[in-house]
Design a protein around this motif. Structure first.
Motif, mmCIF file in Angstrom:
data_model
loop_
_atom_site.group_PDB
_atom_site.id
_atom_site.type_symbol
_atom_site.label_atom_id
_atom_site.label_comp_id
_atom_site.label_asym_id
_atom_site.label_seq_id
_atom_site.Cartn_x
_atom_site.Cartn_y
_atom_site.Cartn_z
ATOM 1 N N ILE A 295 0.846 -1.240 0.115
ATOM 2 C CA ILE A 295 0.074 -0.085 -0.145
ATOM 3 C C ILE A 295 0.663 1.257 -0.125
ATOM 4 N N GLN A 296 1.915 1.523 0.769
ATOM 5 C CA GLN A 296 2.896 1.779 0.886
ATOM 6 C C GLN A 296 3.172 3.039 -0.543
ATOM 7 N N GLN A 297 3.762 1.690 -1.365
ATOM 8 C CA GLN A 297 4.272 2.067 -2.557
ATOM 9 C C GLN A 297 3.823 2.353 -3.453
ATOM 10 N N LYS A 298 2.269 1.870 -3.592
ATOM 11 C CA LYS A 298 0.880 2.281 -4.835
ATOM 12 C C LYS A 298 0.800 3.357 -3.930
ATOM 13 N N LYS A 299 0.846 4.316 -3.146
ATOM 14 C CA LYS A 299 -0.192 5.409 -2.299
ATOM 15 C C LYS A 299 0.895 6.508 -3.849
ATOM 16 N N LYS A 300 1.956 6.686 -3.637
ATOM 17 C CA LYS A 300 3.177 7.216 -4.439
ATOM 18 C C LYS A 300 2.283 7.100 -5.762
ATOM 19 N N LEU B 40 -14.833 9.906 -9.321
ATOM 20 C CA LEU B 40 -15.609 8.986 -9.180
ATOM 21 C C LEU B 40 -15.463 7.785 -8.483
ATOM 22 N N LEU B 41 -14.520 7.570 -7.092
ATOM 23 C CA LEU B 41 -14.425 6.158 -6.063
ATOM 24 C C LEU B 41 -15.387 7.333 -5.340
ATOM 25 N N HIS C 173 -9.629 -6.132 -8.752
ATOM 26 C CA HIS C 173 -10.315 -6.300 -9.602
ATOM 27 C C HIS C 173 -11.868 -6.484 -9.632
ATOM 28 N N SER C 174 -11.650 -5.511 -8.873
ATOM 29 C CA SER C 174 -13.522 -5.217 -8.942
ATOM 30 C C SER C 174 -13.735 -3.909 -8.444
ATOM 31 N N ARG C 175 -15.177 -3.390 -8.499
ATOM 32 C CA ARG C 175 -14.648 -1.896 -8.214
ATOM 33 C C ARG C 175 -15.203 -1.349 -6.351
ATOM 34 N N LEU C 176 -15.980 -2.809 -6.365
ATOM 35 C CA LEU C 176 -15.562 -2.610 -4.602
ATOM 36 C C LEU C 176 -13.986 -2.373 -3.822
ATOM 37 N N TYR D 109 -8.942 -0.119 -1.500
ATOM 38 C CA TYR D 109 -8.290 0.101 -1.192
ATOM 39 C C TYR D 109 -8.282 2.038 -1.281
ATOM 40 N N ALA D 110 -8.754 2.862 -1.601
ATOM 41 C CA ALA D 110 -8.240 4.063 -2.000
ATOM 42 C C ALA D 110 -8.930 4.588 -0.644
#
Length: 114
Positions: free
Chosen positions: A4-9, A19-20, A59-62, A67-68
């Motif tokens: 999660i820390q890597q992707k937050k960048k 949208l989210l 892999h899904s909207r939920l 994640y967001a």
């Protein structure tokens, strides 16, 4: 460093975050409802979710919404603090639908494509 820390960048664009957040505000992942609320075409909503999936490995909207929420891109707010109103309130009040999709596409007419 956690996943999660890597992707937050890799922050999403304001349109994707909106949208989210709309999913949370409306309490639905229905494409037509989101399109009407955001004043976008339903195919745009589908495309934006595909971009979100690619950027978040969801892999899904939920899964993308969860994640967001975890990384802090969107937040849960009580409905009384965040009234649900469409972005294009005038169109909504007049009973108009979301924008027409594919307005710039060529149409097949008599005598060929134009």
């Amino acid at each position: 460093m956690s996943c999660i820390q890597q992707k937050k960048k890799q922050v999403l664009s304001p349109a994707l975050i909106a949208l989210l957040q709309a999913v949370v505000n409306l309490g639905t992942v229905n494409t037509k409802a989101l399109a009407r609320y955001l004043g976008r075409c339903s195919t745009t909503i589908d495309t934006e979710f595909k971009r979100i999936y690619a950027l978040t490995d969801a892999h899904s909207r939920l899964e993308a919404v969860i994640y967001a929420l975890r990384v802090g891109w969107i937040q849960l707010t009580p409905l009384d603090e965040n009234p649900i109103e469409p972005v294009d309130k005038d169109r909504h009040d007049n009973g108009l639908e979301a924008p027409v999709c594919g307005a710039g596409r060529k149409e097949k007419r008599e005598g060929g494509w134009r």
